[in-house]
Design an enzyme around this catalytic site. Structure first.
Site, PDB file in Angstrom:
ATOM      1  N   GLN A  82      -0.146   1.836   7.552  1.00 47.59           N
ATOM      2  CA  GLN A  82      -0.610   1.957   6.165  1.00 47.59           C
ATOM      3  C   GLN A  82      -1.538   0.805   5.763  1.00 47.59           C
ATOM      4  O   GLN A  82      -1.588  -0.232   6.438  1.00 47.59           O
ATOM      5  CB  GLN A  82       0.592   1.949   5.223  1.00 47.59           C
ATOM      6  CG  GLN A  82       1.488   3.157   5.327  1.00 47.59           C
ATOM      7  CD  GLN A  82       2.630   3.062   4.320  1.00 47.59           C
ATOM      8  OE1 GLN A  82       3.773   3.035   4.696  1.00 47.59           O
ATOM      9  NE2 GLN A  82       2.307   3.006   3.042  1.00 47.59           N
ATOM     10  N   HIS A  83      -2.203   0.999   4.642  1.00 43.79           N
ATOM     11  CA  HIS A  83      -2.915  -0.035   3.861  1.00 43.79           C
ATOM     12  C   HIS A  83      -4.223  -0.580   4.442  1.00 43.79           C
ATOM     13  O   HIS A  83      -5.003  -1.174   3.708  1.00 43.79           O
ATOM     14  CB  HIS A  83      -2.033  -1.273   3.601  1.00 43.79           C
ATOM     15  CG  HIS A  83      -0.676  -0.996   3.058  1.00 43.79           C
ATOM     16  ND1 HIS A  83      -0.473  -0.458   1.809  1.00 43.79           N
ATOM     17  CD2 HIS A  83       0.553  -1.187   3.587  1.00 43.79           C
ATOM     18  CE1 HIS A  83       0.834  -0.348   1.594  1.00 43.79           C
ATOM     19  NE2 HIS A  83       1.469  -0.770   2.663  1.00 43.79           N
ATOM     20  N   ASP A 239       2.283   5.896   8.353  1.00 45.32           N
ATOM     21  CA  ASP A 239       3.305   6.010   9.407  1.00 45.32           C
ATOM     22  C   ASP A 239       4.719   6.145   8.855  1.00 45.32           C
ATOM     23  O   ASP A 239       5.535   6.892   9.413  1.00 45.32           O
ATOM     24  CB  ASP A 239       3.199   4.880  10.439  1.00 45.32           C
ATOM     25  CG  ASP A 239       3.223   3.477   9.857  1.00 45.32           C
ATOM     26  OD1 ASP A 239       3.360   3.318   8.627  1.00 45.32           O
ATOM     27  OD2 ASP A 239       3.102   2.524  10.651  1.00 45.32           O
TER      28      ASP A 239
HETATM   29  O1  LIG Z   1       2.682  -1.890   5.545  1.00 49.11           O
HETATM   30  C1  LIG Z   1       3.566  -1.153   5.930  1.00 49.11           C
HETATM   31  C2  LIG Z   1       4.359  -0.351   4.965  1.00 49.11           C
HETATM   32  O2  LIG Z   1       4.009  -0.561   3.645  1.00 49.11           O
HETATM   33  C3  LIG Z   1       3.860  -1.093   7.384  1.00 49.11           C
HETATM   34  O3  LIG Z   1       5.040  -0.380   7.668  1.00 49.11           O
HETATM   35  C4  LIG Z   1       2.662  -0.526   8.125  1.00 49.11           C
HETATM   36  O4  LIG Z   1       2.562   0.858   7.857  1.00 49.11           O
HETATM   37  C5  LIG Z   1       2.673  -0.882   9.597  1.00 49.11           C
HETATM   38  O5  LIG Z   1       3.497  -0.155  10.385  1.00 49.11           O
HETATM   39  P1  LIG Z   1       3.886  -0.393  11.919  1.00 49.11           P
HETATM   40  O6  LIG Z   1       2.694  -0.738  12.698  1.00 49.11           O
HETATM   41  O7  LIG Z   1       4.996  -1.384  11.958  1.00 49.11           O
HETATM   42  O8  LIG Z   1       4.409   0.963  12.332  1.00 49.11           O
END
Ligand SMILES: O=C(CO)[C@@H](O)[C@H](O)COP(=O)(O)O
Ligand SMILES: Nc1ncnc2c1ncn2[C@@H]1O[C@H](COP(=O)(O)OP(=O)(O)O)[C@@H](O)[C@H]1O
Length: 476
Positions: A82-83, A239
């Protein structure tokens, strides 16, 4: 391989921080017929950045590893970290590497944005979340301030998952789940927020369309991937939203995910608005909500401590009173972007195994502390915690969660729940079904059950006290 399938084949992709994983799944039974994985690198000096073209290349490699099965897929979907701020020029090429979710450099921009637009409560009420440094809006504000030429050259702004969806389809499409982590999509209206966009000088025309839940993004148009041209492409999602689909999650069931990020979340029927900023008020990929708290220091931080101690990650030892807050990357929950790791209570008789256990305790405590805020009226008080992510495969992680939560724990047999959730979204699109119902039919949440153990209140108290007493060290 594909000949054994009972139904059409779908592909689910997890483009996460460290790697891209792809699964080819039978849309009817959920059987995983092929899988592939390819790594990415994260660089950026003081920040965390990745070249989006690496994600595309890794997607190709992961799909290639799936062999013939992938050539028979009827639908595909991409879940992504995300983000992340992906900035593209007029030719669709990255202007610079993407700024990732765990890049804490935009902390000053985050604080300014919160203050300039009415404070934390106003943001939570309007947007659903208080935009910490992780949020795309803070990253865009950082870019405008530090690299104005890059911001001026930007002709399109994307999130990691919709960057890949666009390269697959040629269509600029995102979904409400991932859009809800930008800070410029308001959960109160379910749309981009024109005032916030104007405030940060971002033209809404640079953003992708937000597809409705269940709507397709398009069809595969990229000829050089092994996916068949014309296969349906779902809108994809963030994700965590994908993992919620992959578990077929019903409201109120808490999930704890142990990966590059640590996350705790539950699906909710109520729109979240936490003014403390601990809980992000995300939308899910279906039409409900996904209140979530996220930590920056999870499996990578604990693995780093194990490496420093020269120990296997499972070589933990009980006992002693040492406490570690393993905030090696700064921390997001609690919001301590400039923090570093803190060790307290070290004695002559502290063993290396106890110190490693303290790193697990610190990482898990930080997540569990946020869990009570995440859970709302939908939550069953005695519901088991669903433990997922790479860390869920580790005994030390699982036992630490049991000891510090006092809850029963279920570890689903299915791995790669983000990719499975993306596959369920693709299957839902293809079969015109609710993707969470598809995942429930697949039985993805089934797994080993571990009964509740009494919570280790003494360890909890030591951690709480260290967090409170260490405030001045953690906020340099
Ligand atoms: O920033 C967040 C949720 O807000 C994280 O959960 C990212 O989405 C990264 O995910 P992974 O690489 O750990 O799956
Ligand atoms: N058997 C295992 N035991 C404990 N931890 C593991 C195991 N396998 C992988 N991990 C951890 O899982 C992490 C990756 O988790 P994953 O959920 O795949 O990451 P991401 O969040 O990037 O998708 C690695 O950093 C590693 O520490």
């Amino acid at each position: 391989m594909a000949a054994q399938a009972a139904g059409p084949l779908v592909v689910g992709v997890d483009s996460s921080t460290q790697s891209t994983k792809a699964l080819v799944v039978d849309a009817v039974t959920g059987a995983v017929l092929a899988r592939g994985q390819a790594s990415h690198t994260v660089g950026g000096g003081a920040g965390k950045e990745s070249d989006p073209r690496q994600w595309w290349q890794a997607l190709g490699e992961a799909l290639d590893q799936c062999g013939d099965a992938v050539r028979q897929a009827s639908a595909v979907s991409v879940g992504g970290q995300q983000h992340g701020l992906v900035t593209l020029d007029a030719a669709g090429e990255p202007v610079r590497p993407a700024l990732l979710w765990n890049d804490v450099r935009p902390a000053p921009q985050s604080e300014r944005l919160i203050a300039e637009r009415g404070g934390a409560k106003a943001w939570a009420d309007r947007v659903g979340s208080v935009p910490g440094p992780a949020f795309t809006v803070a990253k865009w504000a950082w870019l405008r301030e530090h690299e104005p030429d890059a911001a001026a050259a930007t002709a399109a702004v994307r999130l990691p998952h919709d960057y890949l969806t666009e390269r697959l389809t040629g269509e600029a499409v995102t979904d409400r789940g991932d859009a809800s982590g930008t800070g410029w999509w308001a959960s109160s209206t379910g749309a981009y927020d024109a005032e916030i966009l104007a405030h940060v000088g971002l033209d809404p025309a640079l953003l992708p369309r937000v597809a409705l839940p269940g709507e397709a993004a398009g069809t595969v148009h990229a000829g050089h991937l092994p996916l068949p041209k014309g296969a349906l492409v779902a809108a994809g999602t963030g994700d965590n939203m994908a993992a919620a689909l992959g578990l077929g999650l019903r409201p109120g069931l808490p999930v704890l995910s142990l990966g590059t990020s640590g996350t705790v979340y539950a699906v909710s029927t109520h729109r979240p608005a936490d003014p403390s900023g601990t809980v992000a008020g995300f939308a899910d990929a279906r039409g409900d909500w996904l209140p979530l708290a996220c930590t920056l220091n999870c499996t990578l931080a604990v693995d780093r401590v194990a490496a420093l101690l020269g120990r296997d990650r499972e070589a933990v030892e009980a006992g002693g009173g040492v406490v570690m807050l393993p905030y090696l990357d700064g921390e997001r929950t609690p919001n301590l972007p400039n923090a570093s790791g803190l060790v307290h209570g070290l004695r002559h008789d502290t063993t290396a195994g106890q110190l490693l256990q303290a790193a697990y305790d610190g990482a898990v405590f930080t997540l569990l502390e946020a869990l009570d805020r995440v859970l709302d009226a939908d939550a069953a008080p005695d519901a088991p915690l669903l433990l997922i992510g790479g860390g869920a495969r580790g005994r030390a992680w699982r036992e630490t969660v049991r000891r510090l939560s006092g809850r029963p724990v279920v570890v689903p047999e299915a791995q790669e729940l983000v990719a499975l959730g993306a596959a369920a979204q693709a299957a839902g699109l293809l079969l015109e079904e609710d993707p969470a119902a598809v995942a429930r039919r697949w039985g993805t949440a089934r797994g080993a059950e571990y009964e509740a153990r009494p919570r280790d209140d003494a360890a909890w108290e030591r951690l709480s006290a260290t967090l409170a007493d260490g405030a001045s060290l953690l906020r340099p």
